[in-house]
Design a protein around this motif. Structure first.
Motif, PDB file in Angstrom:
ATOM      1  N   ARG A 169      25.025  13.994 -15.044  1.00 30.84           N
ATOM      2  CA  ARG A 169      25.690  12.690 -15.142  1.00 30.84           C
ATOM      3  C   ARG A 169      24.894  11.675 -14.336  1.00 30.84           C
ATOM      4  O   ARG A 169      24.641  11.865 -13.145  1.00 30.84           O
ATOM      5  CB  ARG A 169      27.126  12.769 -14.622  1.00 30.84           C
ATOM      6  N   VAL A 170      24.493  10.589 -15.009  1.00 30.64           N
ATOM      7  CA  VAL A 170      23.748   9.520 -14.350  1.00 30.64           C
ATOM      8  C   VAL A 170      24.770   8.518 -13.806  1.00 30.64           C
ATOM      9  O   VAL A 170      25.556   7.960 -14.564  1.00 30.64           O
ATOM     10  CB  VAL A 170      22.778   8.836 -15.327  1.00 30.64           C
ATOM     11  N   PRO A 171      24.796   8.274 -12.490  1.00 37.19           N
ATOM     12  CA  PRO A 171      25.844   7.428 -11.898  1.00 37.19           C
ATOM     13  C   PRO A 171      25.717   5.974 -12.329  1.00 37.19           C
ATOM     14  O   PRO A 171      24.608   5.466 -12.571  1.00 37.19           O
ATOM     15  CB  PRO A 171      25.621   7.587 -10.395  1.00 37.19           C
ATOM     16  N   ALA A 172      26.857   5.313 -12.418  1.00 33.38           N
ATOM     17  CA  ALA A 172      26.885   3.884 -12.719  1.00 33.38           C
ATOM     18  C   ALA A 172      26.386   3.092 -11.508  1.00 33.38           C
ATOM     19  O   ALA A 172      26.402   3.581 -10.372  1.00 33.38           O
ATOM     20  CB  ALA A 172      28.303   3.458 -13.084  1.00 33.38           C
ATOM     21  N   LEU A 173      25.958   1.857 -11.736  1.00 31.78           N
ATOM     22  CA  LEU A 173      25.403   1.042 -10.655  1.00 31.78           C
ATOM     23  C   LEU A 173      26.450   0.732  -9.592  1.00 31.78           C
ATOM     24  O   LEU A 173      26.127   0.630  -8.405  1.00 31.78           O
ATOM     25  CB  LEU A 173      24.819  -0.248 -11.231  1.00 31.78           C
ATOM     26  N   ARG A 174      27.721   0.610  -9.993  1.00 29.47           N
ATOM     27  CA  ARG A 174      28.764   0.329  -9.011  1.00 29.47           C
ATOM     28  C   ARG A 174      28.985   1.515  -8.059  1.00 29.47           C
ATOM     29  O   ARG A 174      29.607   1.361  -7.008  1.00 29.47           O
ATOM     30  CB  ARG A 174      30.075  -0.021  -9.712  1.00 29.47           C
ATOM     31  N   GLU A 175      28.510   2.702  -8.440  1.00 31.83           N
ATOM     32  CA  GLU A 175      28.611   3.875  -7.584  1.00 31.83           C
ATOM     33  C   GLU A 175      27.427   3.983  -6.628  1.00 31.83           C
ATOM     34  O   GLU A 175      27.398   4.869  -5.781  1.00 31.83           O
ATOM     35  CB  GLU A 175      28.690   5.147  -8.443  1.00 31.83           C
ATOM     36  N   TYR A 178      29.486  -7.436  -7.359  1.00 30.65           N
ATOM     37  CA  TYR A 178      29.793  -7.392  -8.798  1.00 30.65           C
ATOM     38  C   TYR A 178      29.907  -5.935  -9.267  1.00 30.65           C
ATOM     39  O   TYR A 178      29.249  -5.041  -8.741  1.00 30.65           O
ATOM     40  CB  TYR A 178      28.691  -8.135  -9.563  1.00 30.65           C
ATOM     41  N   THR A 179      30.777  -5.681 -10.267  1.00 31.36           N
ATOM     42  CA  THR A 179      31.034  -4.312 -10.720  1.00 31.36           C
ATOM     43  C   THR A 179      30.012  -3.800 -11.734  1.00 31.36           C
ATOM     44  O   THR A 179      29.972  -2.602 -12.023  1.00 31.36           O
ATOM     45  CB  THR A 179      32.433  -4.225 -11.364  1.00 31.36           C
ATOM     46  N   TRP A 180      29.221  -4.638 -12.350  1.00 29.88           N
ATOM     47  CA  TRP A 180      28.136  -4.279 -13.254  1.00 29.88           C
ATOM     48  C   TRP A 180      28.572  -3.336 -14.389  1.00 29.88           C
ATOM     49  O   TRP A 180      28.156  -2.173 -14.443  1.00 29.88           O
ATOM     50  CB  TRP A 180      26.977  -3.626 -12.491  1.00 29.88           C
ATOM     51  N   PRO A 181      29.371  -3.826 -15.314  1.00 31.22           N
ATOM     52  CA  PRO A 181      29.740  -2.984 -16.467  1.00 31.22           C
ATOM     53  C   PRO A 181      28.539  -2.621 -17.333  1.00 31.22           C
ATOM     54  O   PRO A 181      28.555  -1.597 -18.021  1.00 31.22           O
ATOM     55  CB  PRO A 181      30.742  -3.853 -17.233  1.00 31.22           C
ATOM     56  N   GLY A 182      27.494  -3.447 -17.323  1.00 33.42           N
ATOM     57  CA  GLY A 182      26.281  -3.133 -18.086  1.00 33.42           C
ATOM     58  C   GLY A 182      25.229  -2.422 -17.264  1.00 33.42           C
ATOM     59  O   GLY A 182      24.117  -2.178 -17.748  1.00 33.42           O
ATOM     60  N   LEU A 232      21.843  -5.944 -14.781  1.00 34.28           N
ATOM     61  CA  LEU A 232      21.207  -6.533 -13.602  1.00 34.28           C
ATOM     62  C   LEU A 232      19.842  -7.109 -13.956  1.00 34.28           C
ATOM     63  O   LEU A 232      19.481  -8.218 -13.535  1.00 34.28           O
ATOM     64  CB  LEU A 232      21.073  -5.469 -12.508  1.00 34.28           C
ATOM     65  N   GLN A 233      19.091  -6.370 -14.743  1.00 33.66           N
ATOM     66  CA  GLN A 233      17.778  -6.849 -15.158  1.00 33.66           C
ATOM     67  C   GLN A 233      17.886  -8.145 -15.951  1.00 33.66           C
ATOM     68  O   GLN A 233      17.123  -9.091 -15.734  1.00 33.66           O
ATOM     69  CB  GLN A 233      17.085  -5.768 -15.988  1.00 33.66           C
ATOM     70  N   ASN A 234      18.841  -8.210 -16.878  1.00 32.66           N
ATOM     71  CA  ASN A 234      19.000  -9.411 -17.699  1.00 32.66           C
ATOM     72  C   ASN A 234      19.477 -10.604 -16.872  1.00 32.66           C
ATOM     73  O   ASN A 234      19.020 -11.735 -17.075  1.00 32.66           O
ATOM     74  CB  ASN A 234      19.988  -9.127 -18.824  1.00 32.66           C
ATOM     75  N   VAL A 235      20.415 -10.364 -15.938  1.00 31.79           N
ATOM     76  CA  VAL A 235      20.909 -11.444 -15.080  1.00 31.79           C
ATOM     77  C   VAL A 235      19.780 -12.015 -14.242  1.00 31.79           C
ATOM     78  O   VAL A 235      19.616 -13.245 -14.112  1.00 31.79           O
ATOM     79  CB  VAL A 235      22.060 -10.920 -14.183  1.00 31.79           C
ATOM     80  N   LEU A 236      18.962 -11.135 -13.647  1.00 30.27           N
ATOM     81  CA  LEU A 236      17.837 -11.597 -12.832  1.00 30.27           C
ATOM     82  C   LEU A 236      16.813 -12.345 -13.674  1.00 30.27           C
ATOM     83  O   LEU A 236      16.253 -13.354 -13.239  1.00 30.27           O
ATOM     84  CB  LEU A 236      17.174 -10.403 -12.151  1.00 30.27           C
ATOM     85  N   GLU A 237      16.553 -11.870 -14.900  1.00 29.53           N
ATOM     86  CA  GLU A 237      15.547 -12.533 -15.730  1.00 29.53           C
ATOM     87  C   GLU A 237      15.988 -13.931 -16.113  1.00 29.53           C
ATOM     88  O   GLU A 237      15.185 -14.871 -16.092  1.00 29.53           O
ATOM     89  CB  GLU A 237      15.257 -11.696 -16.974  1.00 29.53           C
ATOM     90  N   ARG A 238      17.275 -14.088 -16.448  1.00 35.04           N
ATOM     91  CA  ARG A 238      17.749 -15.436 -16.794  1.00 35.04           C
ATOM     92  C   ARG A 238      17.633 -16.375 -15.601  1.00 35.04           C
ATOM     93  O   ARG A 238      17.203 -17.525 -15.736  1.00 35.04           O
ATOM     94  CB  ARG A 238      19.195 -15.367 -17.282  1.00 35.04           C
TER      95      ARG A 238
END
Length: 543
Positions: A393-399, A437-441, A446-452
């Motif tokens: 199981r690959v953990p979510a970013l919020r974890e 932030y909870t980062w559902p994506g 995170l990559q997309n938010v930073l790029e914008r």
């Protein structure tokens, strides 16, 4: 006849020699193995007075197209299993043309054909009925067979197979010697055809690998390494070290955007297969009718549009690793074939009958709960358990919030090269927002938010807006702000537009703005917004 004068060749022998030369010319002019074999056997029957001519080639069951098409035939003499090389009948012309008969598969050393292969010595007999090496006396008598000549096919000390010639007439010593010379030439033509087939296969595979790698280079790969030092990520890295050195099938689970492909690449890079190709397949990216062709390849003419043979991803990943992303999207038919490959490491191309054996390590990934998919019948239980050998199981970013600063730093370096901008850091307030932030994506978001934010940045320090608001457009430095009255007017008009002019009721603009309907009407009259009375719900009781 004086001493030193060569013995004259009989007219029949001369015709025989000329016929062998014609056959040699034909077989050296083609590169197709089946054509070479057919030309040899047909020429011997039609030009050399043979009743039956046959060629057995040394191969395993898996390499033999006849065994692949008709199923393995028990070997005459003994059966040592499908991976043991035996003599397989590949061409037959004359009184018998069935390649899958009783004498299709002969063990080396058994019967006359196997003895020729084992001894690498030609056999010549003009009285086969009285020879104990010929066991099928009933067939010999029925066919009026009198003579037999058999020759090992040897190319540079490599045994390729055996040629057998059956005749109703006697075979002269001179003809036997001519056939020996011809057998040597036939072995050369057969080996050349085999090498051309191998080269064509390797060239096709090399072209596909090159196209695949070029596609991987063109695709946006995100960041290259697994970044982070949180306990959750360290646990995953420890599991990678444990499983990478084995060939166990791995099932990666986790939310979308967590980096499952990066984990698959790390497993491949640390495995003994790292020198070979890691092939990626997104199982949800292809229409249901094309998934099998993509995974297993297809033969020419297998379906409309199949203009040439195509090697599938499993064949391309031979000796390497196949990453099946979104494996839960596979249709039912493809699930059945995938199960067989995992069990037996062999498959057939679409439209083909020959089994192809591969050595592939499978890493699968899904953001679905496959156990629930099994319960609902959308995913095969037996396939699930085959994939579920080593689940990770690959953990979510919020974890792993503690990894956010490291990820931001790494992504900024990547964006600096991509955007050609001197990006050094983000503001402290931005970092606080990103860590909360909870980062559902997950990491992809995170990559997309930073790029914008980096695209809009005017300097080396990036200000990242709150991801919760989605307000990504920065205001110009000298913005003329609207008045509070104008902003209120715009806000009310947007609410009315969303509710199609409805003010009252659960879905009305007043409920959306969380104000009393009467208060909203009063503000609308003060701001000069026309009251859309004619568009209200009839249940409000007004005309």
């Amino acid at each position: 006849m004086t001493a030193g004068t060569p013995t004259p060749i009989e007219p029949a022998s001369r015709r025989h020699l000329d016929a062998l030369r014609d056959i040699t010319a034909r077989i050296t002019a083609t590169r197709d193995l089946d054509d070479v074999l057919a030309s040899i056997t047909r020429g011997l029957v039609e030009s050399c007075d043979a009743v039956l001519a046959r060629i057995w080639l040394l191969s395993t069951d898996i390499e033999c197209p006849v065994c692949s098409a008709h199923g393995p035939v028990p070997a005459r003499g003994a059966d040592e299993g499908p991976v043991t090389a035996a003599l397989h009948l590949r061409a037959s012309h004359g009184s018998h043309t069935n390649l899958a008969g009783h004498y299709h598969r002969i063990r080396v050393g058994a019967l006359k054909i196997g003895q020729i292969a084992a001894s690498r010595t030609p056999v010549f007999c003009n009285n086969v009925f009285d020879d104990d090496r010929f066991v099928d006396k009933q067939w010999i008598e029925a066919q009026a067979i009198r003579a037999f000549a058999g020759y090992p096919l040897i190319f540079r000390d490599e045994l390729l197979g055996v040629i057998g010639i059956f005749s109703t007439g006697a075979i002269s010593e001179h003809d036997f010697q001519d056939l020996q010379i011809f057998a040597d030439q036939a072995a050369t033509a057969i080996r050349n055809a085999q090498l051309f087939a191998e080269i064509a296969h390797l060239n096709g595979r090399l072209a596909l690998e090159n196209a695949y790698l070029q596609q991987e280079i063109r695709e946006e790969g995100g960041f290259e390494d697994i970044v982070g030092d949180s306990p959750a990520l360290r646990a995953v890295l420890h599991e990678i070290e444990q499983v990478a050195r084995t060939d166990a099938t791995v099932l990666l689970t986790g939310e979308t955007g967590t980096g499952k492909e990066l984990i698959a690449r790390a497993i491949h890079r640390m495995s003994r297969r790292s020198a070979h190709t890691l092939v990626k397949v997104n199982c949800g990216a292809f229409p249901a009718g094309l998934v099998e062709s993509e995974l297993f390849g297809h033969e020419k003419g297998a379906f409309t549009g199949a203009l040439q043979q195509r090697i599938g991803r499993f064949e391309l990943a031979d000796k390497g690793t196949l990453f099946l992303d979104e494996v839960g999207e596979l249709p039912a038919d493809a699930q059945v074939k995938l199960l067989r490959v995992l069990q037996e490491q062999e498959f057939e191309r679409v439209g083909g009958a020959r089994s192809i054996r591969v050595d592939v390590r499978v890493v699968a990934a899904t953001n679905r709960d496959l156990a629930d998919e099994v319960k609902t019948g959308r995913f095969r239980a037996d396939l699930y358990y085959r994939l579920h050998v080593f689940p990770m199981r690959v953990p979510a970013l919020r974890e792993r919030r503690g990894d956010v600063p490291l990820l931001v730093q790494h992504l900024l370096m990547h964006l600096q090269r991509k955007l050609a901008k001197p990006l050094r850091a983000i503001t402290a307030e931005s970092m606080t927002r990103l860590e909360r932030y909870t980062w559902p994506g997950n990491v992809r978001e995170l990559q997309n938010v930073l790029e914008r934010a980096a695209v809009l940045a005017r300097g080396p320090i990036v200000d990242v807006p709150d991801p919760n608001t989605g307000a990504m457009v920065q205001a110009p430095e000298h913005t003329v702000f609207a008045s509070l009255e104008d902003a209120e007017r715009t806000h009310i008009r947007e609410a009315l537009q969303r509710t199609d002019g409805v003010i009252h009721g659960p879905g009305g603009a007043a409920a959306l703005l969380k104000v009393n309907p009467t208060t909203l009407r009063s503000r609308m009259e003060r701001l000069g917004i026309l009251t859309p009375r004619r568009r209200e719900f009839p249940s409000e009781g007004r005309p």
